[in-house]
Design an enzyme around this catalytic site. Structure first.
Site, PDB file in Angstrom:
ATOM      1  N   HIS A  62       0.809  -1.222   0.000  1.00 54.29           N
ATOM      2  CA  HIS A  62       0.000   0.000   0.000  1.00 54.29           C
ATOM      3  C   HIS A  62       0.840   1.270   0.000  1.00 54.29           C
ATOM      4  O   HIS A  62       0.367   2.339  -0.404  1.00 54.29           O
ATOM      5  CB  HIS A  62      -0.941   0.008   1.197  1.00 54.29           C
ATOM      6  CG  HIS A  62      -2.362   0.328   0.827  1.00 54.29           C
ATOM      7  ND1 HIS A  62      -2.705   1.392   0.023  1.00 54.29           N
ATOM      8  CD2 HIS A  62      -3.527  -0.285   1.131  1.00 54.29           C
ATOM      9  CE1 HIS A  62      -4.013   1.422  -0.138  1.00 54.29           C
ATOM     10  NE2 HIS A  62      -4.537   0.412   0.517  1.00 54.29           N
ATOM     11  N   SER A  63       2.087   1.196   0.468  1.00 54.99           N
ATOM     12  CA  SER A  63       2.923   2.387   0.433  1.00 54.99           C
ATOM     13  C   SER A  63       3.356   2.717  -0.989  1.00 54.99           C
ATOM     14  O   SER A  63       3.740   3.848  -1.284  1.00 54.99           O
ATOM     15  CB  SER A  63       4.169   2.191   1.313  1.00 54.99           C
ATOM     16  OG  SER A  63       4.987   1.158   0.804  1.00 54.99           O
TER      17      SER A  63
END
Length: 457
Positions: free
Chosen positions: A139-140
């Site tokens: 998700h980063s």
């Protein structure tokens, strides 16, 4: 592009720091079901081109030399064969077997020395599809909307393929951190802070001279709004889904887009409101089957902060809203209307545009404190718009596509990814919170049936 543009944003860093607690792991997995096995050489060529078009696919994270955020750096040892793999489908050779592969990938941490993504082609399915592709992102690296755009770089509008533009030149070379870069980041950050503070104070000062009472109210309102967004949650609202673990299982659920949209219209809300109503009604049924009930549940919902013309794919451009949602309304129409009212009010919160500074403040807290804020949320729900037309992957037609968002501390996550005429829902559950996945799926199925029957009632 400046080197500062390659530093991890505070929102990205928030997702990255969650890896310190496996329960909060922020891995996104997507499953594509195909009617034919893709041509392997063509598939590799397409992914290789995508990795050139999208520099974020060739970059890894390197910690800074000081206290500045980590930096995205070109991986000098980038190896496409590490990120793209081809396997024979495991037994059972159907969707359940594919989901078993996907769930183990969702529970497996990324190698921090490499870019945080991978594609796995599963050949030889005998039911539900001929082949499948399991896609995994951190998700980063990107949010849900960005992940859809990354995937679009390898998809075609026709089985024979789609003509693509010539390879563009690389936009920037992302080198490693340096002391000069770190000092520059501190200088630019300090300058920006002073500039923004002066600008804000000047605007407030001008407004204060004209409407002093209103200015005081606005400042106080924003402060209270921030407090509402970051307010710690110390107990679960559900009396059933209370435990948490690192074990995950996945399931799917399909609902026709037109039926859910018609129900939303009948209830005076949006498709997202009807989506949430289906989950809530399913939760009512799930708790009934466990001889329990609750008047409300706590939900985490990502809110997209991208502008309509924003075509970037990297980074998280979302903010996470946590709020209570009623479970004591049995009528689908009334429930959709109430959910619509709640969502509208939360989207208007003054603190919503302050996602970056809020994330920065949270990043100063120990990961355990952040975990305590998230692990008592009952469920997470996300609605991601997909393609309204059929897509192909290296010669194989995509039949269904499912996204499985991370639970990040909640009991389960339901991610809706629309595709052609279907709302394809990926359900990611924490086994400790939901040990009976089949009961949850049956309950959600009944909940969405109640919502979809609204327009025909």
């Amino acid at each position: 592009m400046s080197s500062d543009a390659l530093r991890m944003t505070q929102s990205d860093m928030f997702s990255w720091r969650m890896e310190q607690n496996p329960i909060l792991r922020s891995t996104v997995v997507a499953v594509l079901l195909l009617d034919a096995s893709p041509d392997w050489d063509r598939f590799l060529t397409t992914v290789e081109r995508a990795a050139q078009v999208l520099p974020s696919m060739r970059r890894k994270l390197v910690p800074d030399l000081g206290l500045a955020p980590p930096q995205w750096v070109d991986d000098p040892d980038f190896d496409l064969s590490f990120h793209v793999r081809r396997l024979d489908a495991l037994h059972p050779k159907n969707l359940q077997g594919v989901l078993e592969v996907a769930r183990t990938k969702a529970m497996t941490a990324f190698d921090p020395a490499r870019p945080m993504w991978e594609y796995t082609l599963l050949d030889g399915l005998e039911q539900d599809a001929a082949a499948a592709v399991v896609m995994k992102f951190h998700h980063s690296m990107t949010d849900g909307v960005g992940a859809v755009r990354i995937a679009a770089e390898i998809m075609d509008f026709e089985r024979a393929g789609t003509a693509r533009e010539p390879m563009p030149a690389a936009d920037v070379s992302a080198s490693g951190p340096s002391m000069i870069g770190t000092i520059g980041w501190y200088a630019s950050s300090g300058t920006a802070l002073v500039r923004d503070s002066v600008s804000t104070m000047a605007k407030l000062g001008a407004r204060f001279l004209i409407r002093p009472i209103q200015v005081v109210r606005d400042v106080a309102g924003t402060a209270l709004s921030v407090a509402r967004i970051v307010e710690p949650v110390v107990t679960t609202a559900s009396p059933v889904m209370t435990d948490r673990s690192t074990r995950r299982h996945l399931a799917t659920l399909d609902v026709p887009v037109d039926r859910l949209a018609a129900a939303a219209n009948a209830g005076g809300g949006t498709l997202n409101d009807a989506f949430l109503a289906g989950i809530v009604l399913g939760m009512r049924e799930y708790h009934r089957r466990h001889d329990a009930q609750t008047d409300q549940l706590r939900i985490t919902m990502p809110v997209n902060l991208r502008a309509d013309d924003d075509v970037t794919v990297g980074g998280n451009q979302i903010t996470l809203l946590r709020f209570a949602i009623p479970c004591d309304i049995a009528e689908p129409e009334k429930l959709i209307d109430r959910i619509h009212e709640i969502i509208v009010n939360w989207r208007l919160e003054p603190a919503v545009p302050l996602a970056e500074p809020i994330a920065g403040a949270l990043n100063m807290l120990p990961s355990g404190a952040v975990g305590a804020m998230l692990e008592h949320v009952d469920f997470l729900a996300s609605d991601v718009p997909g393609s309204p037309v059929p897509l192909y992957l290296a010669g194989g037609k995509i039949l269904r596509q499912y996204a499985f968002g991370p639970t990040i501390g909640a009991a389960f996550n339901v991610t809706l990814l629309s595709y052609v005429g279907d709302c394809c829902m990926g359900i990611d559950v924490d086994d400790a919170a939901v040990p009976d996945l089949d009961v949850l799926v049956e309950s959600l199925t009944l909940g969405f049936r109640e919502v979809c029957d609204l327009n025909s009632a």
